[in-house]
Design a protein around this motif. Sequence first.
Motif, mmCIF file in Angstrom:
data_model
loop_
_atom_site.group_PDB
_atom_site.id
_atom_site.type_symbol
_atom_site.label_atom_id
_atom_site.label_comp_id
_atom_site.label_asym_id
_atom_site.label_seq_id
_atom_site.Cartn_x
_atom_site.Cartn_y
_atom_site.Cartn_z
ATOM 1 N N PHE A 211 25.231 -77.723 -51.963
ATOM 2 C CA PHE A 211 25.833 -78.312 -53.494
ATOM 3 C C PHE A 211 25.594 -77.950 -54.267
ATOM 4 O O PHE A 211 24.148 -77.060 -53.942
ATOM 5 N N GLU A 212 25.781 -77.525 -55.721
ATOM 6 C CA GLU A 212 25.121 -77.127 -56.681
ATOM 7 C C GLU A 212 24.420 -78.041 -57.688
ATOM 8 O O GLU A 212 24.242 -79.191 -56.967
ATOM 9 N N GLN A 213 23.774 -77.168 -58.033
ATOM 10 C CA GLN A 213 22.849 -77.682 -59.496
ATOM 11 C C GLN A 213 22.969 -77.811 -60.777
ATOM 12 O O GLN A 213 22.602 -75.861 -61.071
ATOM 13 N N ILE A 214 23.271 -78.160 -61.468
ATOM 14 C CA ILE A 214 23.094 -77.652 -63.224
ATOM 15 C C ILE A 214 21.710 -78.554 -64.051
ATOM 16 O O ILE A 214 21.582 -79.831 -64.030
ATOM 17 N N SER A 215 21.022 -77.468 -64.581
ATOM 18 C CA SER A 215 19.491 -77.590 -64.853
ATOM 19 C C SER A 215 20.215 -77.350 -66.959
ATOM 20 O O SER A 215 20.344 -76.532 -66.842
ATOM 21 N N LEU A 216 19.995 -78.736 -67.784
ATOM 22 C CA LEU A 216 20.733 -78.896 -68.570
ATOM 23 C C LEU A 216 19.198 -79.008 -69.651
ATOM 24 O O LEU A 216 18.704 -80.146 -68.997
#
Length: 306
Positions: A211-216
């Motif tokens: 699974f992906e992770q988006i770090s904002l």
Amino acid sequence: MYDSSDPRSTLASAADRPAPTQFAGAECGKFYETAPQEDDANGRTWFIRSQNCVVAYTEARDGAHFVRSAQPDEYVLLLPEAGVSAEILTPDGRIAVAGYSIAFVPPGASEIRISGAGPVVRLLTARAEDLAAKCVNAAAYRTPQPNIAPFAPWPDAAAGRRVHAYSLDVPDEPGRFGRIWRGSTLMVNFLPPQSGPRDVTKLSPHHHDDFEQISLALEGAFTHHLRWPWTTNLNNWRDDLHEYCAAPSAMVIPPPAIHTSRGMLEGINQLVDIFCPPRRDFSLKPGWVLNHTDYPMPSESSNAAA
């Protein structure tokens, strides 16, 4: 690999899986140095996506008005500043959402009316095809990327499809990692702010299998360090990445890249991690998901992120 003081050091290891042989690169959006995809009465909006998720980051004007007429699934409204609030209208009625809050908005028709000027973040699945098409990196996902499990939503809220809103003002607690909320499609971890640069002797390099992770980044700046596995085929190797990203920006981290992020500036460095669908390992940790009683978990046999 986590420092022993990091609550994630207690997470169960994933089951063995066949080693991947192909890898996707990271996607980075530095909103502060690129033109927005929309510049209108609502404000300036940048769109970036992962395979499963769309991030819409808006420098909103007072009175901004966002409409979804036929949203296919639940989405998230994130209001990271106390001075920017919202009113959400759905067929069930109106609900006021204070600034410094997160709200999960049901599918179907909805309107968001903003009071105050400042950052407004909307998080949607890639099933919102009209917004996915606006993303600056839309071309990167014309062909599905490798190693990512098929998207499968989690169960609806126990109380049914309605707006669920929560204050971000939650104190830290020993043994709990961040401030995590989940819905049926997304999980958001509004991490504790880092005050000053991160201790370089206590980084947390780790990877996700599927699974992906988006770090904002919402405040300060971060260096995102990424490293991909080597395989027997040199043609599939990728160089390490050490990407400096000031706020506002978003880094999309694909599996199984080893990654860790380092706050860089004096003062506050604020990061938000986004997962679509929610993470099972975080959800299994008692007390980590702050609204766990509102949203049930899927059964063990269902196709969800692990």
